[in-house]
Design a protein around this motif. Structure first.
Motif, PDB file in Angstrom:
ATOM      1  N   TYR A  15       4.966  12.739   5.106  1.00  0.00           N
ATOM      2  CA  TYR A  15       6.375  12.553   4.774  1.00  0.00           C
ATOM      3  C   TYR A  15       6.823  11.128   5.092  1.00  0.00           C
ATOM      4  N   ARG A  16       6.428  10.615   6.264  1.00  0.00           N
ATOM      5  CA  ARG A  16       6.836   9.262   6.655  1.00  0.00           C
ATOM      6  C   ARG A  16       6.261   8.210   5.704  1.00  0.00           C
ATOM      7  N   ILE A  17       5.037   8.433   5.233  1.00  0.00           N
ATOM      8  CA  ILE A  17       4.425   7.496   4.280  1.00  0.00           C
ATOM      9  C   ILE A  17       5.209   7.481   2.974  1.00  0.00           C
ATOM     10  N   ILE A  18       5.544   8.671   2.474  1.00  0.00           N
ATOM     11  CA  ILE A  18       6.268   8.783   1.199  1.00  0.00           C
ATOM     12  C   ILE A  18       7.638   8.115   1.295  1.00  0.00           C
ATOM     13  N   VAL A  19       8.388   8.429   2.359  1.00  0.00           N
ATOM     14  CA  VAL A  19       9.723   7.867   2.529  1.00  0.00           C
ATOM     15  C   VAL A  19       9.652   6.357   2.705  1.00  0.00           C
ATOM     16  N   SER A  20       8.698   5.890   3.485  1.00  0.00           N
ATOM     17  CA  SER A  20       8.551   4.453   3.734  1.00  0.00           C
ATOM     18  C   SER A  20       8.303   3.685   2.436  1.00  0.00           C
ATOM     19  N   ILE A  21       7.426   4.201   1.608  1.00  0.00           N
ATOM     20  CA  ILE A  21       7.107   3.518   0.346  1.00  0.00           C
ATOM     21  C   ILE A  21       8.288   3.599  -0.620  1.00  0.00           C
ATOM     22  N   LYS A  22       8.955   4.747  -0.663  1.00  0.00           N
ATOM     23  CA  LYS A  22      10.145   4.864  -1.513  1.00  0.00           C
ATOM     24  C   LYS A  22      11.214   3.860  -1.090  1.00  0.00           C
ATOM     25  N   GLU A  23      11.443   3.762   0.217  1.00  0.00           N
ATOM     26  CA  GLU A  23      12.467   2.842   0.716  1.00  0.00           C
ATOM     27  C   GLU A  23      12.086   1.386   0.453  1.00  0.00           C
ATOM     28  N   ASP A  24      10.826   1.048   0.693  1.00  0.00           N
ATOM     29  CA  ASP A  24      10.379  -0.326   0.447  1.00  0.00           C
ATOM     30  C   ASP A  24      10.492  -0.684  -1.027  1.00  0.00           C
ATOM     31  N   TYR A  25      10.222   0.288  -1.897  1.00  0.00           N
ATOM     32  CA  TYR A  25      10.357   0.023  -3.332  1.00  0.00           C
ATOM     33  C   TYR A  25      11.827  -0.158  -3.706  1.00  0.00           C
ATOM     34  N   LEU A  26      12.691   0.735  -3.213  1.00  0.00           N
ATOM     35  CA  LEU A  26      14.118   0.641  -3.529  1.00  0.00           C
ATOM     36  C   LEU A  26      14.751  -0.630  -2.965  1.00  0.00           C
ATOM     37  N   ASP A  27      14.213  -1.117  -1.838  1.00  0.00           N
ATOM     38  CA  ASP A  27      14.721  -2.350  -1.225  1.00  0.00           C
ATOM     39  C   ASP A  27      14.121  -3.608  -1.853  1.00  0.00           C
ATOM     40  N   GLY A  28      13.203  -3.440  -2.803  1.00  0.00           N
ATOM     41  CA  GLY A  28      12.584  -4.592  -3.456  1.00  0.00           C
ATOM     42  C   GLY A  28      11.453  -5.224  -2.668  1.00  0.00           C
ATOM     43  N   LYS A  29      10.989  -4.559  -1.611  1.00  0.00           N
ATOM     44  CA  LYS A  29       9.906  -5.109  -0.805  1.00  0.00           C
ATOM     45  C   LYS A  29       8.533  -4.825  -1.409  1.00  0.00           C
ATOM     46  N   LEU A  30       8.483  -3.819  -2.289  1.00  0.00           N
ATOM     47  CA  LEU A  30       7.240  -3.460  -2.966  1.00  0.00           C
ATOM     48  C   LEU A  30       7.477  -3.395  -4.461  1.00  0.00           C
ATOM     49  N   SER A  31       6.518  -3.850  -5.215  1.00  0.00           N
ATOM     50  CA  SER A  31       6.592  -3.690  -6.659  1.00  0.00           C
ATOM     51  C   SER A  31       6.141  -2.278  -7.011  1.00  0.00           C
ATOM     52  N   LEU A  32       6.399  -1.882  -8.242  1.00  0.00           N
ATOM     53  CA  LEU A  32       5.993  -0.563  -8.711  1.00  0.00           C
ATOM     54  C   LEU A  32       4.486  -0.391  -8.589  1.00  0.00           C
ATOM     55  N   GLU A  33       3.754  -1.423  -8.990  1.00  0.00           N
ATOM     56  CA  GLU A  33       2.287  -1.367  -8.972  1.00  0.00           C
ATOM     57  C   GLU A  33       1.759  -1.300  -7.544  1.00  0.00           C
ATOM     58  N   GLU A  34       2.338  -2.125  -6.650  1.00  0.00           N
ATOM     59  CA  GLU A  34       1.887  -2.143  -5.253  1.00  0.00           C
ATOM     60  C   GLU A  34       2.150  -0.794  -4.576  1.00  0.00           C
ATOM     61  N   GLY A  35       3.350  -0.258  -4.793  1.00  0.00           N
ATOM     62  CA  GLY A  35       3.691   1.025  -4.205  1.00  0.00           C
ATOM     63  C   GLY A  35       2.783   2.128  -4.685  1.00  0.00           C
ATOM     64  N   ASN A  36       2.502   2.130  -5.982  1.00  0.00           N
ATOM     65  CA  ASN A  36       1.620   3.140  -6.559  1.00  0.00           C
ATOM     66  C   ASN A  36       0.214   3.047  -5.961  1.00  0.00           C
ATOM     67  N   ARG A  37      -0.282   1.818  -5.786  1.00  0.00           N
ATOM     68  CA  ARG A  37      -1.628   1.612  -5.222  1.00  0.00           C
ATOM     69  C   ARG A  37      -1.694   2.122  -3.783  1.00  0.00           C
ATOM     70  N   ILE A  38      -0.659   1.827  -2.980  1.00  0.00           N
ATOM     71  CA  ILE A  38      -0.646   2.259  -1.577  1.00  0.00           C
ATOM     72  C   ILE A  38      -0.582   3.781  -1.482  1.00  0.00           C
ATOM     73  N   LEU A  39       0.229   4.396  -2.334  1.00  0.00           N
ATOM     74  CA  LEU A  39       0.324   5.857  -2.337  1.00  0.00           C
ATOM     75  C   LEU A  39      -1.032   6.491  -2.634  1.00  0.00           C
ATOM     76  N   LYS A  40      -1.745   5.939  -3.601  1.00  0.00           N
ATOM     77  CA  LYS A  40      -3.058   6.480  -3.948  1.00  0.00           C
ATOM     78  C   LYS A  40      -4.044   6.300  -2.798  1.00  0.00           C
ATOM     79  N   GLU A  41      -3.949   5.167  -2.111  1.00  0.00           N
ATOM     80  CA  GLU A  41      -4.870   4.897  -1.004  1.00  0.00           C
ATOM     81  C   GLU A  41      -4.581   5.774   0.205  1.00  0.00           C
TER      82      GLU A  41
END
Length: 459
Positions: A15-41
């Motif tokens: 849960y913490r991983i999912i929320v963290s990546i969602k928040e970083d994406y919404l805040d512009g800290k992660l691109s769509l591609e980067e976030g997707n790659r981290i989620l898969k990893e």
């Protein structure tokens, strides 16, 4: 672990991983591609309920509008990660009915796809397509009056509020395209159809990917049995009404009601009487040494009535009534057979702001605020269309000391009243569609009235 997280069996670390990546994406800290790659990893896969719970958990950090604008991107963020649900449900299960409707409307959409390829425009086939698509408001109404309230009872309200906005977008798009077709604005109509179909399919995808599987995991069989009963009151889009959902040991008696609308309405009425009797017994106490029952005579303000008589009076009023108390909770609606706006028992006890789409919540809040402060006492709305006039009035309810006790909503189809001329002083039986006589109601008129009611709701 909160009850919602426990019910959905959400792992804290995931849960913490999912929320963290969602928040970083919404805040512009992660691109769509980067976030997707981290989620898969880090995750590999994500279940629909994990995705939905993380969305619920963003409540308070991001406004609904921010999530709404990014919802498609958030789903793309989980592309290849979000597990596609099987969406297999028992026959007649409420979610099974949603699935059947989605499959049915997709066939209609495919028919529209084929018509778009035709060189020549022929109106009649398109009318058939949009006659079916116009029924989709019933599918949406069941979600909003049935499924959403039950999910909210479990603390799952953020995703439902956001999806309600998508619901309205689909409904409005279908209505707009259909209006262009009826007005013979063929070029504008054909130009609007691809977007309408895209919105419809996008919403259905969100239901299949997140809403339905999460609901199946979160709600109990008891809740789905209750939902099935009330679903039949609202109706179904495109498909024939299924049988009631029956679970042995929960509602064996419901089996005898399958396909029996009259029996169902009677059961709902009896259920209402029993609930009302129980409520009065709890708060009023025994009357004459006995518990309050449907035949107990009660002293009302200007007379004596039994619970059964009170219920009958409400059901036969030529208007629809709803009551919201001073705590902004829906406490009552009159279960009339001629209802303009669909209601179900699941709205009882629900916050009134959660019974309206996001774009009209501010109007509801303003009415309650000004009534509560004493600044205003009434608010009127009306819809005036060719052959149809719907009148709605909100009235502040105050006790004998002037204390605010809630809001009474009254809605009435005044079309016939506005057509009256001159005077009538003799008994004449020339009207066959009196209030309460549902056998002679014109289906199209009822649809227009409900459409007008939704326009008031979206004010």
């Amino acid at each position: 672990m909160n009850p919602l997280q426990q019910k959905l069996d959400i792992n804290n670390e995931r849960y913490r991983i999912i929320v963290s990546i969602k928040e970083d994406y919404l805040d512009g800290k992660l691109s769509l591609e980067e976030g997707n790659r981290i989620l898969k990893e880090k995750l590999g896969t994500c279940t629909p309920d994990e995705f939905a719970y993380a969305e619920q958990s963003l409540k308070g950090v991001y406004k609904d509008e921010e999530i709404l604008d990014k919802m498609d991107d958030l789903l793309n963020l989980f592309d290849g990660v979000l597990v596609r649900a099987e969406n297999e449900y028992p026959e007649n299960h409420p979610l099974w009915a949603y699935l059947e409707e989605i499959n049915a409307v997709e066939k209609v959409a495919l028919e529209a796809d084929e018509l778009l390829k035709q060189d020549k425009f022929i109106k009649n086939p398109w009318l058939g397509v949009f006659d079916s698509l116009a029924e989709w408001r019933i599918h949406l109404s069941r979600k909003q009056n049935q499924l959403y309230p039950m999910l909210e009872n479990h603390g799952f309200d953020r995703p439902t509020r956001i999806m309600w906005t998508f619901d309205d977008g689909v409904r409005d798009s279908i209505s707009s395209s259909y209006a262009l077709l009826r007005e013979d604005k063929y070029e504008e109509f054909l130009a609007s159809v691809p977007e309408t179909l895209a919105k419809l399919r996008d919403l259905n995808s969100k239901e299949l990917e997140v809403l339905l599987p999460t609901s199946f995991k979160l709600l109990s069989d008891e809740e789905f049995v209750r939902m099935s009963k009330n679903d039949h009151e609202i109706g179904y889009a495109i498909i024939n009404a299924p049988g009631l959902y029956v679970v042995p040991g929960i509602n064996d008696s419901a089996a005898s009601l399958n396909g029996n609308t009259a029996g169902h309405n009677s059961a709902v009425s009896n259920e209402f009487l029993n609930d009302l009797a129980g409520l009065l017994s709890k708060y009023v106490g025994p009357v004459g040494g006995a518990q309050v029952g449907k035949d107990t005579v009660l002293d009302v303000a200007t007379g004596k009535l039994t619970l059964e008589q009170i219920n009958l009076l409400f059901r036969h009023l030529p208007v629809d009534l709803s009551y919201v108390d001073e705590n902004e909770l829906v406490k009552f609606y009159s279960d009339t057979p001629h209802r303009i706006f669909p209601r179900s028992a699941n709205v009882i006890g629900r916050e009134v702001k959660n019974c309206h789409p996001a774009k009209s919540v501010h109007v509801v809040e303003e009415i309650v605020e000004k009534f509560c402060s004493g600044e205003q006492n009434q608010a009127e709305f009306w819809i005036n269309k060719p052959g149809l006039f719907i009148y709605v009035i909100y009235t502040a309810v105050r006790d004998e000391n002037g204390k605010f006790r809630g809001v009474l909503e009254m809605m009435q189809d005044c079309t016939h009243i506005r057509e009256l001329e001159g005077s009538r002083t003799l008994l004449t039986w020339d009207k066959t569609d009196f209030v309460g006589n549902t056998d002679n109601n014109n289906g199209n008129d009822k649809s227009l009235a409900q459409e007008a009611a939704e326009e008031v709701d979206d004010t």
